[in-house]
Design an enzyme around this catalytic site. Structure first.
Site, PDB file in Angstrom:
ATOM      1  N   MET A 156       0.645  -1.216  -0.124  1.00 60.40           N
ATOM      2  CA  MET A 156      -0.028  -0.174  -0.236  1.00 60.40           C
ATOM      3  C   MET A 156       0.897   1.254  -0.113  1.00 60.40           C
ATOM      4  SD  MET A 156      -3.040   1.016  -0.484  1.00 60.40           S
ATOM      5  CE  MET A 156      -4.016  -0.509  -0.619  1.00 60.40           C
ATOM      6  N   THR A 237       2.321  -6.136 -11.446  1.00 62.34           N
ATOM      7  CA  THR A 237       2.763  -4.946 -12.167  1.00 62.34           C
ATOM      8  C   THR A 237       4.215  -4.538 -11.255  1.00 62.34           C
ATOM      9  OG1 THR A 237       1.418  -3.328 -10.866  1.00 62.34           O
ATOM     10  CG2 THR A 237       0.833  -3.932 -13.505  1.00 62.34           C
ATOM     11  N   ARG A 239       7.250  -6.663  -9.333  1.00 63.15           N
ATOM     12  CA  ARG A 239       8.489  -7.056  -9.820  1.00 63.15           C
ATOM     13  C   ARG A 239       8.269  -8.711  -9.806  1.00 63.15           C
ATOM     14  NH1 ARG A 239       9.869  -3.031 -10.917  1.00 63.15           N
ATOM     15  NH2 ARG A 239      11.773  -1.575 -10.097  1.00 63.15           N
ATOM     16  N   GLU A 268      13.308 -11.350 -17.125  1.00 64.33           N
ATOM     17  CA  GLU A 268      12.832 -10.438 -18.048  1.00 64.33           C
ATOM     18  C   GLU A 268      13.802 -10.221 -19.179  1.00 64.33           C
ATOM     19  OE1 GLU A 268      11.602  -6.693 -16.450  1.00 64.33           O
ATOM     20  OE2 GLU A 268       9.997  -7.628 -15.184  1.00 64.33           O
ATOM     21  N   HIS A 287       6.933  -5.256 -19.210  1.00 65.92           N
ATOM     22  CA  HIS A 287       7.452  -4.033 -18.043  1.00 65.92           C
ATOM     23  C   HIS A 287       6.983  -2.724 -18.533  1.00 65.92           C
ATOM     24  CE1 HIS A 287      10.159  -3.713 -14.207  1.00 65.92           C
ATOM     25  NE2 HIS A 287       9.148  -2.978 -14.380  1.00 65.92           N
ATOM     26  N   ALA A 289       4.242  -0.621 -17.318  1.00 67.56           N
ATOM     27  CA  ALA A 289       3.315  -0.184 -16.482  1.00 67.56           C
ATOM     28  C   ALA A 289       3.116   1.383 -16.225  1.00 67.56           C
ATOM     29  CB  ALA A 289       3.039  -0.956 -15.112  1.00 67.56           C
TER      30      ALA A 289
HETATM   31  C1  GLV Z   1       9.347   0.271 -12.536  1.00 64.53           C
HETATM   32  O1  GLV Z   1       9.145  -0.980 -12.411  1.00 64.53           O
HETATM   33  C2  GLV Z   1       9.729   1.068 -11.595  1.00 64.53           C
HETATM   34  O2  GLV Z   1      10.278   0.603 -10.377  1.00 64.53           O
HETATM   35  O3  GLV Z   1       9.979   2.282 -11.735  1.00 64.53           O
END
Ligand code: GLV
Length: 350
Positions: A156, A237, A239, A268, A287, A289
């Site tokens: 959170m 989204t 790790r 990855e 990866h 997001a």
């Molecule tokens: C992306 O995965 C980040 O940690 O910014």
């Protein structure tokens, strides 16, 4: 005073490079793939600051190879599991990261994956493209509702809370798990703090937003997957290594859970013959997001700004290892600033 020498491990979007060019002598790695570790170590030996990405291993050998002049590593990511923070601290190098600016965009994408996997959108696209669609079918591609479902949010922080904000709009019941309780957010989003096993046992949709560290690595293991409802889906989204991929593959293949959407994997990218790639009920994205034009530009600018602040002797806001600041200040004072020596710059950015 000479300008500091800075190495950047990839070309960046937005105005960040122009900003840095005004303040530093810049070398930008020209490849599409990350610089190999020996190159990164070579750069650490001749740079005052480095701007890294999550694909760069900023490890103990790098700090071992660094010269006295390395003051800061600015990571363009909210996560920093690619960095050996202990080694950085021992060498009195500041580590910075870019939280906050990507939270909304990442939450948008997590929600996109929630909708896509719950409503089987990618499977449906394949069904149409591959000519399998013959007529409207009362039982064709049935998925699960997102509205009114129970959402389990693991972690959170900045992103988790933005996911909760979106979930309220879908009328979802929200469980969350976090190291610390967030009573203010609980009231605002009407959510409940529960233990991790309960998140897995009672949620229809589980979305991961925890950092990767020794405590969280492998947290989605066979035991937790077995707690999930057969109709439930998992979204990651955060790790890849949070999830035991072999256990996830088994759960999906045996229909013990309904689906998964993974923007992050371990490794990855996944090798072309990885068993997860052959499953219909898995959505995989590379990866991305945080990959909106605006957000990636903001991340680059924040990383660049923090790099310059550190090189100018002002501790930036998002320092991962603040305990190092007194020693770092001492080093700045002793050297009278940065950039003792000029160096070859074979890959100057345009
Ligand atoms: C992306 O995965 C980040 O940690 O910014």
């Amino acid at each position: 005073m000479p300008q500091p020498r800075v190495f950047i491990t990839r070309h960046l979007p937005g105005p960040a490079l122009d900003f840095l060019k005004e303040k530093c002598r810049l070398e930008v790695w020209p490849g599409e793939l990350p610089p190999p570790p020996p190159e990164l170590r070579r750069q650490a030996a001749i740079s005052d600051g480095i701007l890294t990405l999550l694909t760069d291993a900023v490890d103990r050998p790098l700090f071992g190879a660094a010269s006295d002049r390395l003051r800061v590593v600015s990571n363009m990511a909210t996560g920093y599991d690619n960095i050996d923070v202990k080694a950085a601290t021992e060498h009195a190098v500041l580590i910075t990261r870019t939280p906050g600016v990507l939270s909304e965009t990442t939450a948008d994408f997590a929600f996109a994956l929630i909708l896509v996997v719950a409503r089987r959108v990618v499977e449906a696209d394949r069904y149409v493209r591959h000519g399998r669609w013959q007529t409207w079918g009362p039982e064709t591609l049935l998925g699960c509702d997102v509205h009114d479902a129970t959402l389990g949010i693991v972690g959170m922080g900045g992103i988790g809370r933005q996911v909760a904000r979106r979930a309220r709009g879908f009328g979802m019941r929200i469980f969350y798990n976090s190291r610390t309780a967030k009573p203010g957010l609980e009231r605002r989003y009407r959510m409940q703090l529960v233990d991790l096993d309960r998140v897995f046992a009672e949620s229809d949709i589980i979305t991961l937003h925890a950092p990767l560290n020794p405590e969280t690595r492998g947290m989605v293991n066979q035991g937790r997957l077995r707690l999930m409802k057969p109709s439930a889906v998992l979204v990651n989204t955060a790790r890849g290594p949070l999830v035991d991929h072999a256990a996830l593959h088994a759960a999906l293949k045996e229909g013990r859970i309904a689906g998964a959407a993974l923007d992050v994997t371990d490794p990855e990218p996944l090798p072309a013959d990885h068993p997860l790639l052959s499953l219909e009920n898995v959505v995989l994205t590379p990866h991305i997001a945080s990959a909106s034009i605006a957000t990636r530009s903001r991340m680059a600018m924040l990383a660049a700004g923090q790099l310059v602040e550190a090189l100018e002797g002002r501790p930036p806001r998002n320092v991962v290892n603040p305990s190092v600041i007194p020693r770092w200040r001492e080093r700045m004072r002793e050297s009278g600033g940065y950039g003792q020596k000029s160096a070859e710059m074979p890959f100057i950015s345009p």
